[in-house]
Design a protein around this motif. Structure first.
Motif, PDB file in Angstrom:
ATOM      1  N   LEU A 180       0.839  -1.199   0.000  1.00 50.47           N
ATOM      2  CA  LEU A 180       0.000   0.000   0.000  1.00 50.47           C
ATOM      3  C   LEU A 180       0.877   1.253   0.000  1.00 50.47           C
ATOM      4  N   GLY A 181       1.932   1.212   0.805  1.00 57.58           N
ATOM      5  CA  GLY A 181       2.855   2.339   0.846  1.00 57.58           C
ATOM      6  C   GLY A 181       3.503   2.594  -0.499  1.00 57.58           C
ATOM      7  N   GLN A 182       3.881   1.511  -1.184  1.00 54.97           N
ATOM      8  CA  GLN A 182       4.463   1.666  -2.517  1.00 54.97           C
ATOM      9  C   GLN A 182       3.438   2.228  -3.502  1.00 54.97           C
ATOM     10  N   PHE A 183       2.205   1.760  -3.402  1.00 59.09           N
ATOM     11  CA  PHE A 183       1.165   2.206  -4.315  1.00 59.09           C
ATOM     12  C   PHE A 183       0.905   3.712  -4.171  1.00 59.09           C
ATOM     13  N   PHE A 184       0.941   4.196  -2.935  1.00 56.15           N
ATOM     14  CA  PHE A 184       0.679   5.615  -2.694  1.00 56.15           C
ATOM     15  C   PHE A 184       1.963   6.452  -2.638  1.00 56.15           C
ATOM     16  N   HIS A 185       3.106   5.821  -2.993  1.00 56.21           N
ATOM     17  CA  HIS A 185       4.391   6.527  -3.054  1.00 56.21           C
ATOM     18  C   HIS A 185       4.756   7.165  -1.716  1.00 56.21           C
ATOM     19  N   ILE A 186       4.576   6.371  -0.657  1.00 50.88           N
ATOM     20  CA  ILE A 186       4.935   6.823   0.684  1.00 50.88           C
ATOM     21  C   ILE A 186       6.447   6.707   0.869  1.00 50.88           C
ATOM     22  N   ASP A 187       7.064   7.650   1.576  1.00 49.96           N
ATOM     23  CA  ASP A 187       8.507   7.592   1.802  1.00 49.96           C
ATOM     24  C   ASP A 187       8.857   6.452   2.755  1.00 49.96           C
ATOM     25  N   ARG A 188      10.143   6.142   2.799  1.00 45.97           N
ATOM     26  CA  ARG A 188      10.593   4.979   3.565  1.00 45.97           C
ATOM     27  C   ARG A 188      10.252   5.078   5.043  1.00 45.97           C
ATOM     28  N   LYS A 189      10.449   6.245   5.637  1.00 45.38           N
ATOM     29  CA  LYS A 189      10.197   6.401   7.075  1.00 45.38           C
ATOM     30  C   LYS A 189       8.738   6.124   7.412  1.00 45.38           C
ATOM     31  N   THR A 190       7.838   6.684   6.622  1.00 49.31           N
ATOM     32  CA  THR A 190       6.411   6.468   6.862  1.00 49.31           C
ATOM     33  C   THR A 190       6.017   5.035   6.550  1.00 49.31           C
ATOM     34  N   ARG A 191       6.626   4.455   5.505  1.00 47.37           N
ATOM     35  CA  ARG A 191       6.331   3.064   5.157  1.00 47.37           C
ATOM     36  C   ARG A 191       6.725   2.136   6.307  1.00 47.37           C
TER      37      ARG A 191
END
Length: 578
Positions: free
Chosen positions: A133-144
Protein backbone atom coordinates in the motif's frame (compact mmCIF):
# COMPACT_ATOMS: atom_id res chain seq x y z
CA UNK A 1 -4.91 15.04 -5.89
CA UNK A 2 -4.66 13.84 -2.27
CA UNK A 3 -1.90 16.36 -1.53
CA UNK A 4 -4.33 19.14 -2.45
CA UNK A 5 -7.18 18.04 -0.19
CA UNK A 6 -5.57 15.84 2.49
CA UNK A 7 -2.47 16.67 4.49
CA UNK A 8 0.30 14.09 4.80
CA UNK A 9 -0.46 13.61 8.51
CA UNK A 10 -4.17 12.98 7.95
CA UNK A 11 -3.43 10.70 5.03
CA UNK A 12 -1.21 8.56 7.29
CA UNK A 13 -4.06 8.41 9.82
CA UNK A 14 -6.45 7.21 7.10
CA UNK A 15 -3.95 4.59 5.96
CA UNK A 16 -3.56 3.47 9.59
CA UNK A 17 -7.29 2.80 9.79
CA UNK A 18 -7.22 0.86 6.52
CA UNK A 19 -4.15 -1.14 7.52
CA UNK A 20 -5.70 -1.95 10.90
CA UNK A 21 -8.85 -3.25 9.18
CA UNK A 22 -6.81 -5.32 6.72
CA UNK A 23 -4.56 -6.69 9.49
CA UNK A 24 -7.68 -7.73 11.38
CA UNK A 25 -9.06 -9.43 8.27
CA UNK A 26 -5.75 -11.24 7.77
CA UNK A 27 -5.78 -12.52 11.35
CA UNK A 28 -9.39 -13.66 11.10
CA UNK A 29 -8.74 -15.30 7.72
CA UNK A 30 -5.62 -17.19 8.76
CA UNK A 31 -7.38 -18.48 11.90
CA UNK A 32 -10.50 -19.55 10.03
CA UNK A 33 -8.54 -21.37 7.32
CA UNK A 34 -6.65 -23.23 10.04
CA UNK A 35 -9.82 -24.06 11.96
CA UNK A 36 -11.43 -25.32 8.76
CA UNK A 37 -8.50 -27.68 8.11
CA UNK A 38 -8.69 -28.93 11.71
CA UNK A 39 -12.46 -29.41 11.42
CA UNK A 40 -12.04 -31.26 8.12
CA UNK A 41 -9.50 -33.63 9.62
CA UNK A 42 -11.65 -34.30 12.66
CA UNK A 43 -14.76 -34.98 10.57
CA UNK A 44 -13.31 -36.93 7.67
CA UNK A 45 -10.21 -38.61 9.06
CA UNK A 46 -10.87 -40.12 12.47
CA UNK A 47 -7.24 -40.16 13.45
CA UNK A 48 -7.85 -39.17 17.05
CA UNK A 49 -9.96 -42.29 17.70
CA UNK A 50 -7.25 -44.50 16.24
CA UNK A 51 -4.49 -42.76 18.22
CA UNK A 52 -2.41 -42.15 15.12
CA UNK A 53 -2.96 -38.40 14.94
CA UNK A 54 0.80 -37.97 15.43
CA UNK A 55 1.41 -38.60 11.72
CA UNK A 56 -0.68 -35.57 10.70
CA UNK A 57 2.07 -32.94 11.17
CA UNK A 58 4.26 -34.90 8.79
CA UNK A 59 1.50 -34.85 6.18
CA UNK A 60 1.17 -31.10 6.70
CA UNK A 61 4.90 -30.64 6.18
CA UNK A 62 4.70 -32.66 2.96
CA UNK A 63 1.90 -30.47 1.66
CA UNK A 64 3.91 -27.33 2.46
CA UNK A 65 6.96 -28.87 0.81
CA UNK A 66 5.00 -29.67 -2.36
CA UNK A 67 3.41 -26.21 -2.42
CA UNK A 68 6.79 -24.49 -2.10
CA UNK A 69 8.44 -26.73 -4.67
CA UNK A 70 5.68 -26.85 -7.28
CA UNK A 71 3.66 -23.67 -6.84
CA UNK A 72 5.29 -20.76 -5.02
CA UNK A 73 8.91 -21.75 -5.77
CA UNK A 74 9.97 -19.33 -3.04
CA UNK A 75 11.68 -20.50 0.16
CA UNK A 76 9.78 -20.01 3.40
CA UNK A 77 11.15 -17.09 5.39
CA UNK A 78 10.68 -16.49 9.09
CA UNK A 79 8.16 -13.72 9.51
CA UNK A 80 9.64 -11.20 11.94
CA UNK A 81 13.32 -11.50 10.87
CA UNK A 82 12.37 -11.06 7.21
CA UNK A 83 10.34 -7.94 8.07
CA UNK A 84 13.19 -6.51 10.15
CA UNK A 85 15.58 -7.13 7.24
CA UNK A 86 13.19 -5.38 4.86
CA UNK A 87 13.06 -2.38 7.18
CA UNK A 88 16.84 -2.10 7.49
CA UNK A 89 18.12 -3.07 4.05
CA UNK A 90 15.20 -2.89 1.61
CA UNK A 91 13.67 0.46 2.58
CA UNK A 92 10.61 -1.31 3.94
CA UNK A 93 9.80 -2.93 0.58
CA UNK A 94 8.19 -6.37 0.89
CA UNK A 95 7.33 -8.58 -2.08
CA UNK A 96 3.60 -8.79 -2.79
CA UNK A 97 3.78 -12.62 -2.81
CA UNK A 98 4.25 -12.50 0.96
CA UNK A 99 0.67 -11.27 1.28
CA UNK A 100 -0.83 -14.65 0.39
CA UNK A 101 1.98 -17.20 0.95
CA UNK A 102 1.68 -17.17 4.79
CA UNK A 103 -2.10 -17.61 4.44
CA UNK A 104 -1.46 -20.96 2.75
CA UNK A 105 1.69 -22.41 4.29
CA UNK A 106 0.96 -21.53 7.93
CA UNK A 107 -2.59 -23.02 8.05
CA UNK A 108 -1.27 -26.18 6.38
CA UNK A 109 1.44 -26.45 9.02
CA UNK A 110 -0.66 -25.59 12.07
CA UNK A 111 -3.94 -27.13 10.83
CA UNK A 112 -2.22 -30.49 10.51
CA UNK A 113 -0.81 -30.18 14.03
CA UNK A 114 2.54 -28.49 13.55
CA UNK A 115 3.79 -27.20 16.90
CA UNK A 116 4.05 -23.54 15.85
CA UNK A 117 1.89 -20.42 16.00
CA UNK A 118 -0.14 -18.35 13.55
CA UNK A 119 0.73 -14.91 14.89
CA UNK A 120 4.05 -14.57 13.04
CA UNK A 121 2.54 -15.45 9.63
CA UNK A 122 -0.38 -13.08 10.28
CA UNK A 123 2.10 -10.27 11.00
CA UNK A 124 4.06 -11.18 7.85
CA UNK A 125 0.98 -11.06 5.61
CA UNK A 126 -0.34 -7.83 7.14
CA UNK A 127 3.09 -6.20 6.86
CA UNK A 128 3.33 -7.16 3.19
CA UNK A 129 -0.08 -5.56 2.59
CA UNK A 130 1.07 -2.41 4.38
CA UNK A 131 4.33 -2.23 2.44
CA UNK A 132 2.61 -2.61 -0.92
CA UNK A 133 0.00 0.00 0.00
CA UNK A 134 2.86 2.34 0.85
CA UNK A 135 4.46 1.67 -2.52
CA UNK A 136 1.17 2.21 -4.31
CA UNK A 137 0.68 5.62 -2.69
CA UNK A 138 4.39 6.53 -3.05
CA UNK A 139 4.94 6.82 0.68
CA UNK A 140 8.51 7.59 1.80
CA UNK A 141 10.59 4.98 3.56
CA UNK A 142 10.20 6.40 7.07
CA UNK A 143 6.41 6.47 6.86
CA UNK A 144 6.33 3.06 5.16
CA UNK A 145 8.27 1.61 8.10
CA UNK A 146 5.76 3.14 10.52
CA UNK A 147 2.85 1.64 8.57
CA UNK A 148 4.51 -1.80 8.69
CA UNK A 149 4.64 -1.36 12.46
CA UNK A 150 0.93 -0.50 12.33
CA UNK A 151 0.27 -3.76 10.47
CA UNK A 152 2.14 -5.79 13.11
CA UNK A 153 0.30 -4.02 15.91
CA UNK A 154 -3.00 -4.61 14.14
CA UNK A 155 -2.38 -8.35 13.78
CA UNK A 156 -1.52 -8.75 17.46
CA UNK A 157 -4.39 -6.55 18.62
CA UNK A 158 -6.82 -8.58 16.53
CA UNK A 159 -5.68 -11.99 17.77
CA UNK A 160 -5.37 -11.14 21.47
CA UNK A 161 -7.81 -8.19 21.62
CA UNK A 162 -5.02 -6.30 23.37
CA UNK A 163 -4.37 -2.97 21.60
CA UNK A 164 -1.94 -1.55 24.17
CA UNK A 165 0.33 -4.61 24.12
CA UNK A 166 0.17 -4.53 20.32
CA UNK A 167 1.46 -0.95 20.21
CA UNK A 168 4.26 -1.74 22.65
CA UNK A 169 5.23 -4.85 20.64
CA UNK A 170 5.67 -2.73 17.50
CA UNK A 171 7.82 -0.26 19.41
CA UNK A 172 9.95 -2.87 21.23
CA UNK A 173 10.47 -5.42 18.47
CA UNK A 174 10.50 -3.13 15.41
CA UNK A 175 12.49 -0.41 17.23
CA UNK A 176 10.05 2.33 16.25
CA UNK A 177 10.53 5.75 17.82
CA UNK A 178 8.07 6.45 20.61
CA UNK A 179 6.83 9.87 19.51
CA UNK A 180 3.39 11.35 19.04
CA UNK A 181 3.89 11.08 15.28
CA UNK A 182 4.33 7.30 15.56
CA UNK A 183 2.09 6.58 18.55
CA UNK A 184 -1.17 7.87 17.11
CA UNK A 185 -1.07 5.80 13.86
CA UNK A 186 -0.19 2.71 15.90
CA UNK A 187 -3.12 3.38 18.23
CA UNK A 188 -5.52 3.94 15.33
CA UNK A 189 -4.41 0.75 13.57
CA UNK A 190 -4.70 -1.31 16.78
CA UNK A 191 -8.17 -0.05 17.58
CA UNK A 192 -9.51 -0.56 14.03
CA UNK A 193 -8.04 -4.07 14.01
CA UNK A 194 -9.67 -4.94 17.34
CA UNK A 195 -13.00 -3.66 16.05
CA UNK A 196 -12.58 -5.87 12.98
CA UNK A 197 -11.98 -8.86 15.22
CA UNK A 198 -15.08 -8.06 17.30
CA UNK A 199 -17.14 -7.69 14.13
CA UNK A 200 -16.24 -11.15 12.82
CA UNK A 201 -15.66 -13.09 16.05
CA UNK A 202 -17.81 -11.25 18.57
CA UNK A 203 -16.72 -11.46 22.21
CA UNK A 204 -14.76 -14.65 21.61
CA UNK A 205 -11.35 -14.48 23.31
CA UNK A 206 -8.37 -16.81 23.28
CA UNK A 207 -8.12 -16.99 27.05
CA UNK A 208 -11.17 -17.06 29.27
CA UNK A 209 -9.89 -16.04 32.68
CA UNK A 210 -10.97 -13.97 35.65
CA UNK A 211 -8.59 -13.20 38.49
CA UNK A 212 -9.83 -14.72 41.72
CA UNK A 213 -6.60 -14.87 43.71
CA UNK A 214 -5.00 -11.49 44.24
CA UNK A 215 -1.32 -10.84 44.84
CA UNK A 216 -0.08 -10.92 48.44
CA UNK A 217 3.30 -9.76 49.70
CA UNK A 218 4.03 -13.28 50.98
CA UNK A 219 4.19 -14.53 47.39
CA UNK A 220 7.01 -12.16 46.37
CA UNK A 221 9.78 -14.70 46.81
CA UNK A 222 7.90 -17.28 44.75
CA UNK A 223 7.48 -14.82 41.86
CA UNK A 224 11.20 -14.11 42.02
CA UNK A 225 11.80 -17.86 41.75
CA UNK A 226 9.44 -17.96 38.75
CA UNK A 227 11.35 -15.08 37.17
CA UNK A 228 14.63 -16.93 37.58
CA UNK A 229 13.05 -20.09 36.15
CA UNK A 230 11.59 -18.31 33.13
CA UNK A 231 14.91 -16.56 32.54
CA UNK A 232 16.76 -19.88 32.46
CA UNK A 233 14.01 -21.38 30.28
CA UNK A 234 14.30 -18.44 27.87
CA UNK A 235 18.02 -19.05 27.49
CA UNK A 236 17.31 -22.74 26.87
CA UNK A 237 14.61 -21.83 24.32
CA UNK A 238 17.03 -19.68 22.30
CA UNK A 239 19.96 -22.09 22.58
CA UNK A 240 17.93 -25.13 21.52
CA UNK A 241 16.46 -23.15 18.60
CA UNK A 242 19.85 -22.42 17.08
CA UNK A 243 21.21 -25.87 17.93
CA UNK A 244 18.36 -27.65 16.13
CA UNK A 245 18.63 -25.35 13.12
CA UNK A 246 22.35 -26.06 13.03
CA UNK A 247 21.60 -29.78 13.00
CA UNK A 248 19.06 -29.53 10.17
CA UNK A 249 21.35 -27.32 8.10
CA UNK A 250 23.65 -30.32 7.72
CA UNK A 251 21.13 -32.00 5.44
CA UNK A 252 21.62 -31.20 1.78
CA UNK A 253 17.99 -31.26 0.63
CA UNK A 254 14.65 -30.10 1.96
CA UNK A 255 13.31 -33.62 1.46
CA UNK A 256 15.86 -35.02 3.90
CA UNK A 257 14.99 -32.35 6.46
CA UNK A 258 11.31 -33.17 6.09
CA UNK A 259 11.77 -36.90 6.62
CA UNK A 260 13.97 -36.51 9.70
CA UNK A 261 11.85 -33.69 11.10
CA UNK A 262 8.56 -35.50 10.48
CA UNK A 263 9.84 -38.63 12.21
CA UNK A 264 11.07 -36.63 15.21
CA UNK A 265 7.79 -34.72 15.54
CA UNK A 266 5.77 -37.94 15.31
CA UNK A 267 7.76 -39.55 18.13
CA UNK A 268 7.40 -36.49 20.35
CA UNK A 269 3.65 -36.27 19.74
CA UNK A 270 3.14 -39.95 20.50
CA UNK A 271 4.61 -39.55 23.98
CA UNK A 272 3.54 -35.91 24.58
CA UNK A 273 0.19 -35.24 22.80
CA UNK A 274 -0.16 -31.62 24.05
CA UNK A 275 2.66 -30.63 21.70
CA UNK A 276 0.13 -31.02 18.86
CA UNK A 277 -0.88 -27.73 17.23
CA UNK A 278 -0.71 -24.20 18.60
CA UNK A 279 -1.70 -25.05 22.17
CA UNK A 280 -4.35 -22.47 23.11
CA UNK A 281 -6.67 -25.19 24.39
CA UNK A 282 -3.83 -26.55 26.51
CA UNK A 283 -3.24 -23.12 28.08
CA UNK A 284 -6.94 -22.68 28.84
CA UNK A 285 -7.08 -26.09 30.50
CA UNK A 286 -4.19 -25.12 32.76
CA UNK A 287 -5.84 -21.80 33.57
CA UNK A 288 -9.05 -23.60 34.58
CA UNK A 289 -7.10 -26.06 36.73
CA UNK A 290 -7.88 -29.08 34.53
CA UNK A 291 -4.40 -30.48 34.02
CA UNK A 292 -5.70 -33.97 33.23
CA UNK A 293 -7.61 -32.70 30.21
CA UNK A 294 -4.59 -30.58 29.25
CA UNK A 295 -2.32 -33.63 29.20
CA UNK A 296 -4.80 -35.69 27.15
CA UNK A 297 -4.20 -39.39 26.47
CA UNK A 298 -0.61 -40.38 27.15
CA UNK A 299 1.21 -43.68 27.68
CA UNK A 300 1.33 -42.70 31.36
CA UNK A 301 -2.44 -42.41 31.99
CA UNK A 302 -2.41 -45.09 34.71
CA UNK A 303 -0.08 -42.94 36.84
CA UNK A 304 -1.78 -39.55 36.61
CA UNK A 305 -3.25 -39.86 40.10
CA UNK A 306 0.29 -39.13 41.33
CA UNK A 307 0.82 -35.35 41.20
CA UNK A 308 4.57 -35.76 40.76
CA UNK A 309 3.98 -37.78 37.58
CA UNK A 310 1.78 -34.91 36.37
CA UNK A 311 4.55 -32.44 37.23
CA UNK A 312 7.09 -34.59 35.41
CA UNK A 313 4.89 -34.68 32.29
CA UNK A 314 4.42 -30.92 32.42
CA UNK A 315 8.19 -30.48 32.72
CA UNK A 316 8.50 -32.68 29.64
CA UNK A 317 6.11 -30.36 27.77
CA UNK A 318 8.15 -27.36 28.93
CA UNK A 319 11.33 -28.91 27.60
CA UNK A 320 10.02 -30.39 24.37
CA UNK A 321 7.73 -27.55 23.24
CA UNK A 322 10.78 -25.60 22.07
CA UNK A 323 12.18 -28.74 20.43
CA UNK A 324 8.90 -29.56 18.64
CA UNK A 325 8.45 -25.96 17.49
CA UNK A 326 11.97 -25.60 16.10
CA UNK A 327 11.85 -29.03 14.47
CA UNK A 328 8.60 -28.08 12.73
CA UNK A 329 10.17 -24.90 11.37
CA UNK A 330 13.54 -26.43 10.50
CA UNK A 331 11.84 -29.33 8.69
CA UNK A 332 10.14 -26.88 6.33
CA UNK A 333 7.00 -25.77 8.16
CA UNK A 334 5.70 -22.21 8.38
CA UNK A 335 4.71 -20.55 11.62
CA UNK A 336 5.70 -18.26 14.45
CA UNK A 337 7.40 -18.60 17.81
CA UNK A 338 5.29 -16.27 19.96
CA UNK A 339 2.45 -18.72 20.70
CA UNK A 340 4.82 -21.64 21.44
CA UNK A 341 6.67 -19.29 23.79
CA UNK A 342 3.41 -18.64 25.62
CA UNK A 343 2.62 -22.36 25.81
CA UNK A 344 6.04 -23.12 27.24
CA UNK A 345 5.79 -20.24 29.72
CA UNK A 346 2.31 -21.22 30.90
CA UNK A 347 3.48 -24.80 31.47
CA UNK A 348 6.54 -23.71 33.41
CA UNK A 349 4.48 -21.34 35.55
CA UNK A 350 2.01 -24.12 36.30
CA UNK A 351 4.85 -26.50 37.19
CA UNK A 352 6.44 -24.00 39.59
CA UNK A 353 3.07 -23.41 41.29
CA UNK A 354 2.37 -27.14 41.63
CA UNK A 355 5.80 -27.77 43.16
CA UNK A 356 5.33 -24.89 45.62
CA UNK A 357 1.86 -26.13 46.57
CA UNK A 358 3.10 -29.68 47.14
CA UNK A 359 5.97 -28.77 49.42
CA UNK A 360 3.78 -27.07 52.01
CA UNK A 361 2.94 -23.59 50.64
CA UNK A 362 -0.08 -22.20 48.83
CA UNK A 363 -0.04 -20.08 45.64
CA UNK A 364 -2.46 -19.55 42.75
CA UNK A 365 -1.71 -21.98 39.93
CA UNK A 366 -3.74 -19.89 37.47
CA UNK A 367 -1.81 -16.72 38.29
CA UNK A 368 1.53 -18.50 37.97
CA UNK A 369 0.40 -19.97 34.65
CA UNK A 370 -0.33 -16.50 33.30
CA UNK A 371 2.77 -14.86 34.70
CA UNK A 372 4.93 -17.72 33.42
CA UNK A 373 3.78 -16.76 29.91
CA UNK A 374 4.89 -13.19 30.52
CA UNK A 375 8.28 -14.32 31.80
CA UNK A 376 9.00 -16.37 28.68
CA UNK A 377 7.82 -13.62 26.32
CA UNK A 378 10.07 -11.11 28.10
CA UNK A 379 13.05 -13.44 27.97
CA UNK A 380 12.72 -14.99 24.52
CA UNK A 381 11.61 -11.85 22.65
CA UNK A 382 13.42 -9.31 24.86
CA UNK A 383 10.09 -7.51 25.07
CA UNK A 384 9.33 -7.00 28.79
CA UNK A 385 6.73 -4.26 28.39
CA UNK A 386 4.85 -6.25 25.76
CA UNK A 387 4.78 -9.21 28.15
CA UNK A 388 3.44 -7.16 31.06
CA UNK A 389 0.68 -5.38 29.16
CA UNK A 390 -0.35 -8.45 27.16
CA UNK A 391 -1.11 -10.46 30.30
CA UNK A 392 -2.67 -7.43 31.98
CA UNK A 393 -5.04 -6.97 29.04
CA UNK A 394 -5.81 -10.69 28.80
CA UNK A 395 -6.85 -10.72 32.47
CA UNK A 396 -8.86 -7.54 32.02
CA UNK A 397 -7.17 -5.62 34.81
CA UNK A 398 -3.98 -4.73 36.62
CA UNK A 399 -4.32 -6.79 39.81
CA UNK A 400 -1.30 -8.86 38.76
CA UNK A 401 0.81 -5.87 37.74
CA UNK A 402 3.26 -6.15 40.65
CA UNK A 403 4.00 -9.90 40.26
CA UNK A 404 4.19 -9.39 36.50
CA UNK A 405 6.84 -6.72 36.98
CA UNK A 406 8.78 -8.90 39.42
CA UNK A 407 8.85 -12.00 37.22
CA UNK A 408 9.29 -10.20 33.90
CA UNK A 409 12.15 -8.00 35.11
CA UNK A 410 14.00 -11.00 36.57
CA UNK A 411 13.55 -13.03 33.40
CA UNK A 412 14.57 -10.18 31.12
CA UNK A 413 17.68 -9.27 33.12
CA UNK A 414 18.89 -12.89 33.26
CA UNK A 415 18.28 -13.53 29.56
CA UNK A 416 19.64 -10.21 28.32
CA UNK A 417 22.88 -10.72 30.24
CA UNK A 418 23.28 -14.23 28.83
CA UNK A 419 22.08 -13.68 25.24
CA UNK A 420 22.50 -10.28 23.62
CA UNK A 421 20.25 -10.93 20.62
CA UNK A 422 16.97 -12.78 20.25
CA UNK A 423 15.91 -15.49 17.83
CA UNK A 424 14.58 -12.69 15.64
CA UNK A 425 17.69 -10.53 15.67
CA UNK A 426 20.79 -12.71 16.06
CA UNK A 427 21.47 -13.35 12.37
CA UNK A 428 20.54 -9.80 11.42
CA UNK A 429 22.95 -8.40 14.01
CA UNK A 430 25.73 -10.61 12.65
CA UNK A 431 25.06 -9.23 9.16
CA UNK A 432 24.95 -5.64 10.40
CA UNK A 433 21.32 -5.40 9.30
CA UNK A 434 19.58 -4.83 12.63
CA UNK A 435 17.71 -1.67 13.55
CA UNK A 436 17.75 -0.90 17.27
CA UNK A 437 16.65 1.90 19.57
CA UNK A 438 20.24 3.19 19.38
CA UNK A 439 19.65 5.91 16.79
CA UNK A 440 23.31 6.17 15.72
CA UNK A 441 23.55 2.45 15.03
CA UNK A 442 20.20 2.39 13.28
CA UNK A 443 21.21 5.21 10.94
CA UNK A 444 24.42 3.37 10.07
CA UNK A 445 22.43 0.20 9.46
CA UNK A 446 20.14 2.01 7.02
CA UNK A 447 23.08 3.43 5.07
CA UNK A 448 24.37 1.51 2.06
CA UNK A 449 28.10 1.17 1.47
CA UNK A 450 27.86 1.44 -2.31
CA UNK A 451 26.22 4.86 -1.95
CA UNK A 452 29.40 6.40 -0.48
CA UNK A 453 32.02 4.70 -2.67
CA UNK A 454 33.88 7.00 -5.06
CA UNK A 455 35.54 5.56 -8.16
CA UNK A 456 36.97 8.57 -9.99
CA UNK A 457 40.57 7.84 -9.02
CA UNK A 458 43.37 7.46 -11.58
CA UNK A 459 44.95 4.05 -11.08
CA UNK A 460 48.69 3.49 -11.39
CA UNK A 461 50.87 0.44 -12.04
CA UNK A 462 53.82 -0.31 -9.72
CA UNK A 463 56.26 -0.50 -12.64
CA UNK A 464 55.35 2.95 -14.03
CA UNK A 465 58.13 5.54 -13.92
CA UNK A 466 57.76 8.79 -12.03
CA UNK A 467 57.46 10.62 -15.34
CA UNK A 468 54.66 8.35 -16.56
CA UNK A 469 52.87 8.72 -13.26
CA UNK A 470 52.96 12.51 -13.51
CA UNK A 471 51.88 12.62 -17.15
CA UNK A 472 49.25 9.87 -17.14
CA UNK A 473 48.08 10.07 -13.54
CA UNK A 474 48.66 13.27 -11.60
CA UNK A 475 48.11 15.67 -14.50
CA UNK A 476 44.77 14.04 -15.43
CA UNK A 477 43.29 13.70 -11.95
CA UNK A 478 41.76 16.18 -9.54
CA UNK A 479 42.50 13.83 -6.65
CA UNK A 480 45.51 13.85 -4.36
CA UNK A 481 45.33 10.08 -3.85
CA UNK A 482 46.27 7.38 -6.35
CA UNK A 483 45.62 3.63 -5.99
CA UNK A 484 48.33 1.31 -7.29
CA UNK A 485 47.05 -1.96 -8.79
CA UNK A 486 48.70 -4.94 -10.47
CA UNK A 487 47.69 -6.58 -13.75
CA UNK A 488 44.86 -8.44 -11.96
CA UNK A 489 43.43 -5.23 -10.46
CA UNK A 490 44.55 -6.17 -6.97
CA UNK A 491 45.45 -3.19 -4.80
CA UNK A 492 49.17 -3.26 -3.94
CA UNK A 493 49.53 0.21 -2.45
CA UNK A 494 48.57 3.88 -2.58
CA UNK A 495 50.41 7.11 -3.33
CA UNK A 496 49.52 10.46 -1.79
CA UNK A 497 50.38 13.63 -3.66
CA UNK A 498 52.22 14.82 -0.56
CA UNK A 499 54.53 11.78 -0.84
CA UNK A 500 55.91 12.93 -4.20
CA UNK A 501 55.56 16.69 -3.87
CA UNK A 502 59.30 17.20 -3.13
CA UNK A 503 60.45 15.19 -6.17
CA UNK A 504 57.75 15.73 -8.75
CA UNK A 505 59.64 18.59 -10.41
CA UNK A 506 63.02 16.86 -10.39
CA UNK A 507 63.22 15.70 -14.02
CA UNK A 508 66.38 13.69 -13.35
CA UNK A 509 64.23 11.19 -11.43
CA UNK A 510 61.50 10.85 -14.07
CA UNK A 511 63.03 7.81 -15.74
CA UNK A 512 65.12 6.37 -12.90
CA UNK A 513 62.43 5.96 -10.24
CA UNK A 514 59.16 4.06 -10.32
CA UNK A 515 55.78 4.17 -8.64
CA UNK A 516 56.80 1.25 -6.46
CA UNK A 517 59.45 3.51 -4.88
CA UNK A 518 56.89 5.92 -3.48
CA UNK A 519 53.83 3.78 -2.76
CA UNK A 520 52.78 2.86 0.77
CA UNK A 521 50.26 0.53 2.33
CA UNK A 522 46.86 2.03 3.20
CA UNK A 523 46.13 2.28 6.94
CA UNK A 524 43.19 -0.14 6.55
CA UNK A 525 40.91 -1.75 4.00
CA UNK A 526 37.13 -1.83 3.59
CA UNK A 527 35.84 -5.21 2.43
CA UNK A 528 32.69 -4.67 0.38
CA UNK A 529 31.13 -8.08 1.05
CA UNK A 530 31.78 -8.29 4.77
CA UNK A 531 32.06 -4.86 6.40
CA UNK A 532 28.96 -3.20 7.82
CA UNK A 533 28.67 0.59 7.95
CA UNK A 534 29.36 0.40 11.68
CA UNK A 535 32.62 -1.42 10.95
CA UNK A 536 33.50 1.10 8.24
CA UNK A 537 32.99 3.96 10.70
CA UNK A 538 35.12 2.15 13.27
CA UNK A 539 37.93 1.68 10.74
CA UNK A 540 38.01 5.40 10.03
CA UNK A 541 38.02 6.15 13.74
CA UNK A 542 40.79 3.67 14.55
CA UNK A 543 43.04 4.43 11.58
CA UNK A 544 42.66 8.20 11.56
CA UNK A 545 42.52 8.06 7.75
CA UNK A 546 40.54 10.43 5.54
CA UNK A 547 40.22 7.91 2.71
CA UNK A 548 40.13 4.11 2.79
CA UNK A 549 40.22 1.76 -0.21
CA UNK A 550 37.35 -0.64 -0.90
CA UNK A 551 38.12 -4.23 -1.90
CA UNK A 552 35.44 -6.19 -3.73
CA UNK A 553 35.98 -9.84 -4.70
CA UNK A 554 39.66 -9.41 -3.88
CA UNK A 555 40.11 -6.49 -6.31
CA UNK A 556 40.34 -2.72 -6.02
CA UNK A 557 36.86 -1.17 -6.28
CA UNK A 558 37.12 2.45 -5.14
CA UNK A 559 37.54 4.64 -2.05
CA UNK A 560 35.35 5.88 0.77
CA UNK A 561 36.17 9.32 2.12
CA UNK A 562 35.41 10.32 5.69
CA UNK A 563 33.84 13.59 4.54
CA UNK A 564 31.39 11.86 2.18
CA UNK A 565 30.61 9.22 4.82
CA UNK A 566 29.77 11.87 7.43
CA UNK A 567 27.72 13.87 4.93
CA UNK A 568 25.70 10.77 4.04
CA UNK A 569 25.30 10.00 7.76
CA UNK A 570 23.92 13.46 8.49
CA UNK A 571 21.50 13.22 5.58
CA UNK A 572 20.28 9.80 6.71
CA UNK A 573 19.92 11.04 10.29
CA UNK A 574 17.66 13.88 9.13
CA UNK A 575 15.50 11.45 7.15
CA UNK A 576 15.41 8.95 10.02
CA UNK A 577 14.39 11.39 12.74
CA UNK A 578 10.63 12.04 12.88
Amino acid sequence: MRYKYISQKNFVFLLSILIGLLAGLVSVTIKNITFFIEWLLERTVVFSENSIYFILPTLGLWLVYLFVKRVSKKPIEHAIPSILFSLSKKNGLINSSKIYLPLITAPLTVGFGGSVGLLGPAIASASAISSNLGQFFHIDRKTRSLLIGCAAAGAIASIFKSPIAAIIFAIEVFSLDLTFASLLPLLIASVSSVLTSYFFLGDEVLFSFTISDKFTINDTLFYIVLGIGTGIASIYFSKIYFAIYGFFNRFKTNGQRLIVGGLAIGIMLYFIPPLYGEGFGFINDLLSGNHLHALGDTPFDNHLDNIWVVIALLIGITIFKAVAMTTTLAAGGAGGIIIPTMVMGSTLGNVVAKIINNIGFNVSEANFTLIGMAGLIAGVLHAPLTAIFLIAEITGGYELFVPLMITVSMSFIITKNAIEHTIYTKELAEKGALLTHDKDKSVLTLMRLDSVIEKNFATLKPEMTLGDMLHHGVSKSSRNLFPVVDDNDRLVGIILLDDIRTVMFDQSLYASTSVETFMTKPPDYIHFENDSMQQVMNKFQNSGAWNLPVIKNGKYYGFVSKSKLLTAYRRELINFTP
